[in-house]
Design an enzyme around this catalytic site. Sequence first.
Site, short mmCIF file in Angstrom:
data_model
loop_
_atom_site.label_atom_id
_atom_site.label_comp_id
_atom_site.label_asym_id
_atom_site.label_seq_id
_atom_site.Cartn_x
_atom_site.Cartn_y
_atom_site.Cartn_z
CB ALA A 1 -0.90 -0.02 1.24
CD GLU B 1 -2.26 -7.27 3.08
OE1 GLU B 1 -1.77 -6.14 2.85
OE2 GLU B 1 -3.01 -7.49 4.05
C1 HXC Z 1 5.08 4.39 -1.26
C2 HXC Z 1 6.97 3.41 -2.12
C3 HXC Z 1 6.61 2.17 -1.55
C4 HXC Z 1 5.38 2.10 -0.81
C5 HXC Z 1 8.48 1.92 -2.57
N1 HXC Z 1 8.13 3.20 -2.74
N2 HXC Z 1 7.56 1.27 -1.85
N3 HXC Z 1 6.21 4.51 -1.97
N4 HXC Z 1 4.66 3.24 -0.70
N5 HXC Z 1 4.92 0.96 -0.28
C6 HXC Z 1 8.87 4.24 -3.47
C7 HXC Z 1 10.10 4.69 -2.70
O1 HXC Z 1 9.74 5.63 -1.73
C8 HXC Z 1 10.94 5.29 -3.80
O2 HXC Z 1 10.43 6.56 -4.14
C9 HXC Z 1 10.61 4.39 -5.00
O3 HXC Z 1 9.39 3.73 -4.69
C10 HXC Z 1 11.67 3.32 -5.20
O4 HXC Z 1 11.85 2.61 -4.00
P1 HXC Z 1 13.28 2.38 -3.31
O5 HXC Z 1 13.02 2.12 -1.89
O6 HXC Z 1 14.20 3.48 -3.65
O7 HXC Z 1 13.74 1.05 -4.06
P2 HXC Z 1 14.72 -0.07 -3.50
O8 HXC Z 1 15.87 0.54 -2.75
O9 HXC Z 1 15.01 -0.97 -4.65
O10 HXC Z 1 13.86 -0.89 -2.41
C11 HXC Z 1 12.72 -1.61 -2.79
C12 HXC Z 1 11.87 -2.03 -1.57
C13 HXC Z 1 11.56 -0.76 -0.74
C14 HXC Z 1 12.64 -3.04 -0.73
C15 HXC Z 1 10.60 -2.68 -2.08
O11 HXC Z 1 11.02 0.23 -1.59
C16 HXC Z 1 10.57 -1.00 0.37
O12 HXC Z 1 10.91 -1.56 1.40
N6 HXC Z 1 9.33 -0.54 0.17
C17 HXC Z 1 8.31 -0.60 1.20
C18 HXC Z 1 7.82 -2.00 1.38
C19 HXC Z 1 6.73 -2.06 2.44
O13 HXC Z 1 7.00 -1.78 3.62
N7 HXC Z 1 5.53 -2.42 2.05
C20 HXC Z 1 4.40 -2.49 2.96
C21 HXC Z 1 3.66 -1.20 2.91
S1 HXC Z 1 2.37 -1.18 4.13
P3 HXC Z 1 11.40 7.86 -4.12
O14 HXC Z 1 10.47 8.97 -4.46
O15 HXC Z 1 11.99 7.92 -2.75
O16 HXC Z 1 12.42 7.54 -5.17
C22 HXC Z 1 1.15 -2.07 3.46
C23 HXC Z 1 -0.03 -2.27 4.34
C24 HXC Z 1 -1.21 -2.76 3.56
O17 HXC Z 1 1.22 -2.53 2.38
C25 HXC Z 1 -2.38 -2.90 4.40
C26 HXC Z 1 -2.85 -1.66 5.06
C27 HXC Z 1 -2.13 -1.18 6.26
#
Ligand code: HXC
Length: 257
Positions: A65, A111
């Site tokens: 998300a 999910e």
């Molecule tokens: C918003 C996101 C994002 C996310 C990545 N980006 N995931 N933006 N929401 N979930 C954005 C980053 O901010 C970044 O933007 C760009 O995408 C590229 O990501 P990087 O992190 O620079 O890439 P990388 O270093 O290759 O790492 C990839 C990754 C990492 C490991 C997937 O992005 C990551 O950990 N993302 C979050 C994963 C996560 O926690 N997901 C769960 C979300 S909560 P900029 O502008 O900075 O370049 C969820 C809950 C659902 O899903 C249910 C409701 C609560």
Amino acid sequence: VEYETILVEQRGRVGWITLNRPQALNALNGTVSEEVADAASGFDADDGIGAIVVTGSEKAFAAGADIKEMESKTAEEMIATDHFGAWTRFAAVRTPVIAAVSGYALGGGCELAMMCDIILAADTAVFGQPEVNLGVIPGMGGTQRLIRAVGYYKAAELILSGRRVKADEAERIGLVSRMVPASDLLDEATRLAETIASKSLPSVYAAKATLDAAMETSLADGLAVEKREFAALFDTADQKEGMAAFREKRPPRFQHR
Ligand code: HXC
């Protein structure tokens, strides 16, 4: 329809939905969820479509998300706007949906894959529920569907620790239907979707409805659904055609293709 965050295409009897927010690794914001639900419902209403494929990019199916969108929300807003409500519509389509997963399928991305009926994973795929790292929990079905997919102890370990699993482990624990080489992912998804779409549409709908029942109800209730769905198919032209074709040793000609 013109969409902002997804690409939508019909190829033969298969509807394709490709998540397309590369700058955010396909993070699922409000627009993505509305658009995916809308596109899937549109395909679902079309009897020219017998299967749907949802996919992302090579690097990310979806990284969750949208954290930046959620960050400042209050509990009141989450409840009042039913923040993830569109996904309930997506999960309710009658048409079989295949998730073709390459790269990250984290949080809401994992999910979303689990809302689909079949998960094909590239050998590069990475799954996980990392919400505990953000001070939340899975909120698009992960706490319920992951347990049903992989069992309590695997699900608990992954949800409580946030540990990611690579495609081979995901296949071993039953989180994916099948792992394929990354270069074959879209061809495999196409083949599988076309196979499903070539079957009798009423029987495929009925099969999905009974599979859903198995996820959602007790054994006795599920068996009752199966009995009803099975019996109802004997009122379809496809059942008569399918069984006649078997007897006459020829391929069946189903109604919708
Ligand atoms: C918003 C996101 C994002 C996310 C990545 N980006 N995931 N933006 N929401 N979930 C954005 C980053 O901010 C970044 O933007 C760009 O995408 C590229 O990501 P990087 O992190 O620079 O890439 P990388 O270093 O290759 O790492 C990839 C990754 C990492 C490991 C997937 O992005 C990551 O950990 N993302 C979050 C994963 C996560 O926690 N997901 C769960 C979300 S909560 P900029 O502008 O900075 O370049 C969820 C809950 C659902 O899903 C249910 C409701 C609560």
